[in-house]
Design an enzyme around this catalytic site. Structure first.
Site, PDB file in Angstrom:
ATOM      1  N   HIS A   1       1.165  -1.057  -0.112  1.00  0.00           N
ATOM      2  CA  HIS A   1      -0.633  -0.332   0.016  1.00  0.00           C
ATOM      3  C   HIS A   1       0.973   0.937   0.294  1.00  0.00           C
ATOM      4  O   HIS A   1       1.863   1.311   0.963  1.00  0.00           O
ATOM      5  CB  HIS A   1      -0.812   0.012   1.222  1.00  0.00           C
ATOM      6  CG  HIS A   1      -1.831  -0.892   1.224  1.00  0.00           C
ATOM      7  ND1 HIS A   1      -1.459  -1.686   2.338  1.00  0.00           N
ATOM      8  CD2 HIS A   1      -3.106  -0.960   1.673  1.00  0.00           C
ATOM      9  CE1 HIS A   1      -1.478  -2.893   2.515  1.00  0.00           C
ATOM     10  NE2 HIS A   1      -3.141  -2.368   1.908  1.00  0.00           N
TER      11      HIS A   1
ATOM     12  N   ASP B   1       2.323   1.619   2.841  1.00  0.00           N
ATOM     13  CA  ASP B   1       3.334   0.812   4.162  1.00  0.00           C
ATOM     14  C   ASP B   1       4.435   1.190   3.158  1.00  0.00           C
ATOM     15  O   ASP B   1       5.837   1.668   4.339  1.00  0.00           O
ATOM     16  CB  ASP B   1       3.154  -0.658   3.067  1.00  0.00           C
ATOM     17  CG  ASP B   1       2.111  -1.198   3.170  1.00  0.00           C
ATOM     18  OD1 ASP B   1       1.553  -0.431   4.526  1.00  0.00           O
ATOM     19  OD2 ASP B   1       1.242  -1.551   2.055  1.00  0.00           O
TER      20      ASP B   1
ATOM     21  N   GLU C   1      -8.628 -13.465  -1.715  1.00  0.00           N
ATOM     22  CA  GLU C   1      -8.040 -14.001  -0.422  1.00  0.00           C
ATOM     23  C   GLU C   1      -8.895 -14.772  -0.102  1.00  0.00           C
ATOM     24  O   GLU C   1      -9.914 -15.189   0.869  1.00  0.00           O
ATOM     25  CB  GLU C   1      -7.593 -12.523  -0.006  1.00  0.00           C
ATOM     26  CG  GLU C   1      -6.639 -12.519   1.520  1.00  0.00           C
ATOM     27  CD  GLU C   1      -6.250 -11.443   2.362  1.00  0.00           C
ATOM     28  OE1 GLU C   1      -6.027 -10.522   1.621  1.00  0.00           O
ATOM     29  OE2 GLU C   1      -6.761 -11.298   3.541  1.00  0.00           O
TER      30      GLU C   1
ATOM     31  N   HIS D   1     -10.505 -13.709   2.847  1.00  0.00           N
ATOM     32  CA  HIS D   1     -11.684 -13.303   3.432  1.00  0.00           C
ATOM     33  C   HIS D   1     -13.209 -14.451   2.321  1.00  0.00           C
ATOM     34  O   HIS D   1     -14.145 -14.168   2.351  1.00  0.00           O
ATOM     35  CB  HIS D   1     -11.821 -12.206   2.274  1.00  0.00           C
ATOM     36  CG  HIS D   1     -10.918 -11.339   2.155  1.00  0.00           C
ATOM     37  ND1 HIS D   1     -10.391 -10.092   1.627  1.00  0.00           N
ATOM     38  CD2 HIS D   1      -9.882 -11.109   3.128  1.00  0.00           C
ATOM     39  CE1 HIS D   1      -9.504  -9.664   1.929  1.00  0.00           C
ATOM     40  NE2 HIS D   1      -9.079  -9.899   3.348  1.00  0.00           N
TER      41      HIS D   1
ATOM     42  N   ASP E   1      -5.524 -13.823   8.865  1.00  0.00           N
ATOM     43  CA  ASP E   1      -4.514 -13.638   7.967  1.00  0.00           C
ATOM     44  C   ASP E   1      -3.092 -14.262   8.206  1.00  0.00           C
ATOM     45  O   ASP E   1      -2.311 -14.405   8.700  1.00  0.00           O
ATOM     46  CB  ASP E   1      -3.778 -11.956   8.157  1.00  0.00           C
ATOM     47  CG  ASP E   1      -4.482 -11.702   7.167  1.00  0.00           C
ATOM     48  OD1 ASP E   1      -5.516 -11.850   6.248  1.00  0.00           O
ATOM     49  OD2 ASP E   1      -4.960 -10.292   7.250  1.00  0.00           O
TER      50      ASP E   1
HETATM   51  C1  XUL Z   1      -7.748  -6.823   4.458  1.00  0.00           C
HETATM   52  C2  XUL Z   1      -6.749  -7.009   2.673  1.00  0.00           C
HETATM   53  C3  XUL Z   1      -5.969  -5.785   2.292  1.00  0.00           C
HETATM   54  C4  XUL Z   1      -5.671  -5.437   1.140  1.00  0.00           C
HETATM   55  C5  XUL Z   1      -4.914  -4.912   0.025  1.00  0.00           C
HETATM   56  O1  XUL Z   1      -7.986  -7.667   4.863  1.00  0.00           O
HETATM   57  O2  XUL Z   1      -6.060  -7.991   2.883  1.00  0.00           O
HETATM   58  O3  XUL Z   1      -4.542  -5.848   3.051  1.00  0.00           O
HETATM   59  O4  XUL Z   1      -5.191  -7.440   0.697  1.00  0.00           O
HETATM   60  O5  XUL Z   1      -5.330  -3.329   0.711  1.00  0.00           O
HETATM   61 CO    CO Z   2      -5.631  -9.083   1.232  1.00  0.00          CO
END
Ligand code: XUL
Ligand code: CO
Length: 439
Positions: free
Chosen positions: A100, A103, A268, A271, A309
């Site tokens: 990002h 970051d 992801e 997610h 995560d």
């Molecule tokens: C948050 C997430 C983020 C994205 C990028 O859940 O996955 O880190 O990957 O903004």
């Molecule tokens: Co992500």
């Protein structure tokens, strides 16, 4: 300046190795189904978890020192992170990184112009330091959720001023993608959603998100960005409801606004499970819709139910994910480890152990998925299961030539259909176990 002097170069040693700093399955040059493992698995380091996150959580301060000998919040620190990141990637043979905007540089709280100057300086530094290496940028993104201005969303904010700041950040992010030769630019809409419908104009918010995506697409193509834009679906957290709920929702949204040619999915794993799906499900949705883009590799914890995560270590899940990816012809992007060490895993060694575990788990998943495909029993069963669509009335339905009257006439003549056949789930699951656990 080096930061990981006590860590050796990590190499493949095979499954019987007990060397903690060796890959047991990831053998970059090994060819599987016509491609090397490193072609199948373009791994990326996530700047935020690896170089920035120090273990801070809602209940306590950081446990890991990520100052790299500098004062956090300075450009000196930002540069030290570049040096540490490159050393880390080289020791593991990782070819890509993702970040990002905030970051890689400290955000100036008062003036976006200062932040942008810092971004110019650090991206110059990254280019200088990666020159002559094989390290590249997989994708860039912008943090449009952390700053208080985004408390009501970015593209979906009630404030047009805030919308413009989101556009300004994304503009710079896309310019950085071009400058660093990235394959993609990611939109993760962390605050693009609502806490309560009582204060929300959903129609306007969704249309504005589409306007932001359209601006990004048009600007990106204008300045020569040839990569993919990615949506990273997530159903909730931080918001109660997020508009990019899951792959199916995000794909429908992109099609509605004519953005589906330029955008793909960044799926992801954690997610997917938050949305009540498996990673395999989300990847299948991408595959059948031609939307397979990139993957944020991690796993959640079934008993916790939030976005933990964690590094992927579940071979069953990575096998089924790799099965989908191979069958879809591979990823356009790569595997970004949006995964972080557990808070008590607080040493630099743990950063390496985590990546070794994650890379090996995906590599083993790749090996096993290829075995499932070569074995052929699953594919054969599925083909046979739908065989009724290969001839007769089934073929005409499949070809789109059958009418409703014709189907009804067929049913009337048949009087009663045959039993459609066993789904054989347990048999199929036992094939997976057989392939996973045979020696
Ligand atoms: C948050 C997430 C983020 C994205 C990028 O859940 O996955 O880190 O990957 O903004
Ligand atoms: Co992500």
């Amino acid at each position: 300046m080096s930061f990981f002097d006590n860590i050796p170069q990590v190499k493949y040693e095979g499954r019987d190795s007990k060397n903690t700093f060796a890959f047991k399955y990831y053998d970059p040059k090994r060819v599987i189904l016509g491609k090397t493992m490193e072609e199948h698995l373009p791994f990326a380091m996530a700047w935020w978890h690896n170089l920035c996150a120090n273990g801070v959580d809602m209940f306590g301060v950081g446990t890991t020192d990520k100052s790299f000998g500098c004062v956090p919040g300075t450009m000196e620190h930002a540069k030290a992170k570049v040096d540490a990141g490159i050393e880390f990637m080289q020791k593991l043979g990782i070819k890509y990184y993702c970040f990002h905007d905030v970051d890689i540089v400290p955000e100036d709280p008062e003036d976006i112009n200062v932040t942008n100057q810092r971004l110019d300086e650090i991206t110059d530094y990254i280019l200088e330091k990666t020159k002559g290496t094989d390290i590249k940028c997989l994708w860039t993104t912008c943090n449009m959720f952390g700053n208080p201005r985004y408390m009501n969303g970015a593209g979906s904010s009630n404030s047009a001023d805030v919308f413009c700041f989101a556009a300004a950040q994304a503009k710079k992010g896309i310019e950085n993608a071009v400058k660093l030769g990235a394959k993609g630019y990611v939109f993760w809409g962390g605050r693009e959603g609502y806490e309560t419908l009582l204060n929300t104009n959903m129609k306007l918010e969704e249309e504005n998100i589409a306007r932001l995506f359209t601006m990004a697409r048009d600007y990106g193509r204008k300045i020569g960005f040839t990569g993919d834009f990615y949506i990273e679906p997530k159903p909730k957290e931080p918001m109660k409801h997020q508009y990019d709920f899951d792959a199916a929702t995000a794909i429908g949204f992109l099609r509605k606004y004519g953005l589906d040619k330029d955008f793909k999915m960044n799926i992801e794993a954690n997610h997917a499970t938050l949305a009540g799906h498996t990673l395999q499900h989300e990847l299948r949705v991408c595959a059948v819709n031609g939307m397979m883009g990139s993957v944020d590799a991690n796993q959640g914890d079934m008993l916790l139910g939030w976005d933990t995560d964690q590094f992927p270590t579940n071979v069953y899940d990575t096998t089924l994910a790799m099965y989908e990816i191979i069958k879809a012809g591979g990823l356009r992007g790569g595997f970004n480890f949006d995964s972080k060490c557990r808070r008590p895993s607080n040493t630099f060694e743990d950063m390496f152990f985590s990546y070794i575990a994650g890379m090996d788990t995906l590599a083993l998943g790749l090996i096993k998925a290829a075995e499932i495909i070569e074995d052929g029993r699953i594919d054969e069963f599925v083909k046979e299961r739908y065989a009724s669509y290969e001839s007769g009335i089934g073929k005409r339905i499949h070809d789109g030539t059958a009418t409703m009257e014709e189907c009804a006439q067929y049913a009337a003549e048949l009087k009663k259909p045959e039993n459609p056949g066993s789904g054989r789930q347990e048999y199929l699951e036992s094939i997976i176990n057989n392939i996973l656990f045979r020696s």
